[in-house]
Scaffold this active site. Sequence first.
Site, PDB file in Angstrom:
ATOM      1  N   LEU A 102      72.048  -1.891 -35.103  1.00 37.21           N
ATOM      2  CA  LEU A 102      71.789  -1.392 -36.449  1.00 37.21           C
ATOM      3  C   LEU A 102      72.596  -0.114 -36.545  1.00 37.21           C
ATOM      4  O   LEU A 102      72.322   0.846 -35.827  1.00 37.21           O
ATOM      5  CB  LEU A 102      70.292  -1.134 -36.662  1.00 37.21           C
ATOM      6  CG  LEU A 102      69.813  -0.899 -38.099  1.00 37.21           C
ATOM      7  CD1 LEU A 102      70.164  -2.091 -38.988  1.00 37.21           C
ATOM      8  CD2 LEU A 102      68.314  -0.643 -38.132  1.00 37.21           C
ATOM      9  N   ASP A 103      73.627  -0.104 -37.381  1.00 36.77           N
ATOM     10  CA  ASP A 103      74.593   0.990 -37.335  1.00 36.77           C
ATOM     11  C   ASP A 103      73.962   2.347 -37.643  1.00 36.77           C
ATOM     12  O   ASP A 103      72.866   2.434 -38.188  1.00 36.77           O
ATOM     13  CB  ASP A 103      75.798   0.716 -38.245  1.00 36.77           C
ATOM     14  CG  ASP A 103      75.447   0.745 -39.722  1.00 36.77           C
ATOM     15  OD1 ASP A 103      75.103   1.819 -40.221  1.00 36.77           O
ATOM     16  OD2 ASP A 103      75.537  -0.315 -40.379  1.00 36.77           O
ATOM     17  N   MET A 104      74.661   3.400 -37.285  1.00 39.03           N
ATOM     18  CA  MET A 104      74.126   4.757 -37.350  1.00 39.03           C
ATOM     19  C   MET A 104      73.657   5.138 -38.755  1.00 39.03           C
ATOM     20  O   MET A 104      72.669   5.850 -38.914  1.00 39.03           O
ATOM     21  CB  MET A 104      75.178   5.762 -36.866  1.00 39.03           C
ATOM     22  CG  MET A 104      74.656   7.185 -36.756  1.00 39.03           C
ATOM     23  SD  MET A 104      75.876   8.349 -36.112  1.00 39.03           S
ATOM     24  CE  MET A 104      76.965   8.489 -37.526  1.00 39.03           C
TER      25      MET A 104
END
Length: 235
Positions: A102-104
């Site tokens: 889950l990207d930053m």
Amino acid sequence: MTERLQKILSGRGVCSRRQAEELLAAGRVTCDGVVCAVGDRADPEVSTILVDGKPLPTGASPVYIMLHKPRGYVTTLKDEKGRKNAAQLIDCGTRVYPVGRLDMDSEGLLLFTNDGDFANRMMHPKHEVDKTYQVWAEKVTDEGLEKVKLPVELDGYRIAPPTVKLLHREKNRALLEITIHEGRNRQVRRMCEKAGMYVTRLRRISEGSFTLDDLPKGKWRYLTAEEIQKCMTEL
């Protein structure tokens, strides 16, 4: 009994099978002093298997966790830029690993476990585990809303048509609910970009049969036995 080394590593909670293959390919795994390769087999009961010179953990009890990841946290366990890691928000007494990414800049449901088989089944493309997101977007047009529902090519792979619901719209801004059937890198953001929309906020609210519900941001909880059983039945 001999097993593939990637299965042994994942079963001991070292990492997922996919990550184990990367460790093997990098020559970081040895069995009785011999550097191993992807596909090699061993019997963990009679052989000495080391990862970076360290023995495998003993068979710890499986742990399954759901985290409400806030923005600003990466999911990779080793970040050369020193950014905050989502795993740092979990203190369960056992080392656990993220299931997927889950990207930053995104938030929401993120699973963690030390059960490599469970992680592999959740992430394997053949299972097509649905993931649903709330998406806040700008530059929204009627044409874009229709276009984002269509299959597009990402990384040389043609994704399945997503399920898109319009929850709210005000001029060129909208709140969408998008369900995807794969897990390509930054897939939802890239789909929206191809449709001419710009995502300002992204929150994952479900993955397979697991739902975020009212879990507070930055908090985590153990998955229930009922939740795990239902998930494994569906995979």
